[in-house]
Design an enzyme around this catalytic site. Structure first.
Site, PDB file in Angstrom:
ATOM      1  CB  SER A  73     -35.556 -10.790 -70.087  1.00 23.28           C
ATOM      2  OG  SER A  73     -36.085  -9.514 -70.416  1.00 23.28           O
ATOM      3  CE1 TYR A 106     -31.589  -8.417 -67.416  1.00 26.82           C
ATOM      4  CE2 TYR A 106     -32.945  -7.677 -69.241  1.00 26.82           C
ATOM      5  CZ  TYR A 106     -32.817  -8.357 -68.054  1.00 26.82           C
ATOM      6  OH  TYR A 106     -33.917  -8.978 -67.493  1.00 26.82           O
TER       7      TYR A 106
END
Length: 260
Positions: A138, A152
């Site tokens: 990501s 995250y």
């Protein structure tokens, strides 16, 4: 020149394969005539034609081990593993809201499934002298949002570093490892999130999308990526057309991450 991806008959596993980017990867692999197993915590009641589903809780070591055993039993080996599974349930509130339990959840969802499945499935790839592993990371590991995505982002950063190291170890054995780093993708979950933000702000869906894009510092392309666009990149990287590509991270974010 034909652009056949030469994936006919290739045995592929896609984690997180029932929604969003994972489902798009499954569709693209099936369209390329690969043999596909999609894994998720819950599976649809009606399976897509030519597709096998395996229900598994990949946030646990036992779930990953069971999935690997089932895949090898069904296929007798594996050629492609696409680890799409990821996400976050961490609360907002910055670092202070992240308890040890929340940190462990983020690692168990965004790092450990890839680590555990690779460890279980790589021996079969090494034995056959070929294979491809794609890890979906990501842009958050470069552009974390402190209010809600610190854990995250850190887990995805760990996944990226692990992937790079793994690629260097297994490339001499015929296995390629690549990373795909999406920005904001217009998945079902993203649409629901934008819709909720729009409602709270008294605007429409496009207004909700703009709120998200602004929070990312803008998307020069002016829109999020489509799941199918991310899937097309992943499936190309998994194909023999990308046979000289390994160890690299490919960003697909509409220009969100500023580069020199």
């Amino acid at each position: 020149m034909s652009f056949d991806l030469d994936l006919g008959g290739q045995r592929a596993l896609v984690t997180g394969g029932t929604k969003g980017v994972g489902a798009a990867v499954v569709r693209a692999l099936l369209a390329a005539d690969a043999r596909v197993v999609a894994a998720a915590r819950t599976t649809p009641q009606v399976a897509a034609p030519g597709l096998d589903y395996i229900a598994a809780d990949l946030m646990t070591a036992e779930g990953c081990a069971a999935l690997a055993r089932e895949v090898l039993a069904r296929f007798g080996g594996i050629d492609i593993v696409v680890n799409v599974l990821g996400g976050s349930s961490a609360p907002p509130g910055g670092f202070a809201a992240l308890t040890d339990e929340e940190w462990q959840k983020e690692l168990n969802q965004n790092l450990m499934p890839s680590v555990r499945l690779d460890r279980a499935l790589l021996p079969s790839m090494i034995a056959q002298g070929s294979g491809v592993i794609i890890h979906v990371t990501s842009i958050q590991h470069e552009l974390p949002l402190p209010e809600a995505t610190t854990a995250y982002a850190a887990a995805k950063a760990a996944l990226s570093t692990y992937s790079k190291s793994l690629s260097k170890e297994v490339a001499p054995k015929g296995i390629r490892v690549a990373r795909v780093s999406p920005g904001w993708v217009e998945t079902e979950a993203a649409v629901a999130f934008a819709t909720r933000l729009a409602s709270e702000a008294g605007t429409d869906y496009e207004g909700g999308k703009k709120i998200i894009m602004d929070s990312l510092g803008g998307i020069p392309l002016g829109r999020p990526a489509k799941p199918e666009e991310v899937a097309d990149l992943i499936v190309f990287l998994a194909s023999p057309r990308a046979a000289a590509i390994t160890g690299t991270e490919f960003v697909i974010d509409g220009g969100t991450v500023p580069t020199a």
